[in-house]
Design an enzyme around this catalytic site. Sequence first.
Site, short mmCIF file in Angstrom:
data_model
loop_
_atom_site.label_atom_id
_atom_site.label_comp_id
_atom_site.label_asym_id
_atom_site.label_seq_id
_atom_site.Cartn_x
_atom_site.Cartn_y
_atom_site.Cartn_z
N CYS A 9 0.81 -1.21 0.00
CA CYS A 9 0.00 0.00 0.00
C CYS A 9 0.84 1.27 0.00
CB CYS A 9 -0.96 -0.01 1.19
SG CYS A 9 -2.32 -1.19 0.97
N LYS A 12 0.38 3.30 -3.23
CA LYS A 12 -0.84 4.05 -3.53
C LYS A 12 -0.54 5.49 -3.91
CE LYS A 12 -4.60 1.99 -0.80
NZ LYS A 12 -5.56 2.27 0.28
N SER A 40 -15.23 8.57 0.45
CA SER A 40 -13.90 7.96 0.63
C SER A 40 -13.96 6.71 1.49
CB SER A 40 -12.92 8.98 1.24
OG SER A 40 -12.79 10.12 0.44
N ASP A 41 -15.03 5.95 1.33
CA ASP A 41 -15.19 4.76 2.15
C ASP A 41 -14.39 3.60 1.57
OD1 ASP A 41 -16.25 3.12 4.23
OD2 ASP A 41 -18.07 4.34 4.20
N ASP A 42 -14.40 2.46 2.29
CA ASP A 42 -13.56 1.33 1.92
C ASP A 42 -14.05 0.58 0.69
OD1 ASP A 42 -11.63 1.35 4.19
OD2 ASP A 42 -13.47 1.13 5.35
N ASP A 82 -11.52 -4.85 3.06
CA ASP A 82 -12.56 -3.85 2.87
C ASP A 82 -13.96 -4.41 3.10
OD1 ASP A 82 -10.72 -1.90 2.25
OD2 ASP A 82 -10.87 -2.19 0.09
N GLY A 129 -10.71 -13.87 -13.29
CA GLY A 129 -9.77 -12.76 -13.19
C GLY A 129 -9.36 -12.23 -14.55
N SER A 131 -5.63 -10.72 -16.71
CA SER A 131 -4.18 -10.54 -16.68
C SER A 131 -3.73 -9.71 -17.87
CB SER A 131 -3.47 -11.90 -16.68
OG SER A 131 -3.78 -12.61 -17.88
N ASP A 217 -10.56 0.14 7.54
CA ASP A 217 -9.30 -0.57 7.73
C ASP A 217 -8.15 0.38 7.43
OD1 ASP A 217 -9.80 -0.61 4.96
OD2 ASP A 217 -8.77 -2.52 4.67
#
Length: 337
Positions: A9, A12, A40-42, A82, A129, A131, A217
């Site tokens: 992190c 970021k 600006s929440d998780d 989150d 996912g 890639s 968090d």
Amino acid sequence: MIFCKSGGCSAKLGPKVLSKVLSKLPKFEDENLLVGFDSSDDASVYKLTDDIAMIQTLDFFPPMVNDPYIFGQIAATNAVSDIYAMGGIVKTAQNIVCFPENEDLNILGQIMAGGASKIMEAGGILSGGHSVNDESIKYGLAVTGIVNPQKIYQNNTIELNDDLILTKPLGVGIIMAANSVGEASDEAMQKAIKSMTTLNKKTAEIMTDYDVHACTDVTGFGFICHLLEMVAKDYSVDVYADKLPIIKEALTYADNFLITSAGQRNRNFAGDRVSFADEISFAMQEVLFDPQTSGGLLISVNSKDSKSLVEEMQKVDIDARIVGKVTNLNKYKINVM
């Protein structure tokens, strides 16, 4: 190839840059969008029925440790956090992968295996996912959870006289910075890795039985800047520096200026909204601004419940502490004492 670069992190975008960009995006109106990016929440929360709302989040970043399996575990633990911060249950996850096509694909396999192990531990299902071929490695997941619309934890709904509880030790960003120049001890690294690979699942399950008003968090914006997101316009917060759970080696490394650029961005963003008592050392300040990867939950709870909540968490080896209190608004939003 050096597998581990500046990652986690710490990679970021800074809160100042991000808030400027988000402020220019159009506002989306939908009565079922219960939580969007404007607070600006998780994670975002979208109501599906009277009893079920969908939580959506994603997170990915470059490696911060050299072991690809552990990196995958950290990335997945961070991504699902989150969901827990919003009061939800993890249901599905999808991989997000950036990887150099000419590199050893066994490394990628180990990263994804590490991630899958934590999704399984969370009780979720890895369902797919995406890639892309990239010059540098990045990995994370998009995660979907569910929550009762009446039981959502937001990050900015604290109440006067609430106690603040933190559930993991601070300092992992500084320890990763020290490790990148060969200065972190094996003991410090093991403490940091244990923290970063521990799901916030037990914490989330326990706190549902208490009068919790808000939760977030602690990740890339550090303890201080995430706390600034929590503090509503009508309140301030007192922080008890001597009560904070901290990996002790982080203070030593910070004293030796083994700190992160992301921590300095966090400090600049907080500006004059934070006051430090004279006895709060430079090292302690740096720990409070330090970007955390897969950090703990920061919980605002009715003071009548706080002691019992901490005691129940500590019984299952969660390093939870009461670290502050919500007060009436004063000159500073956050007062560290």
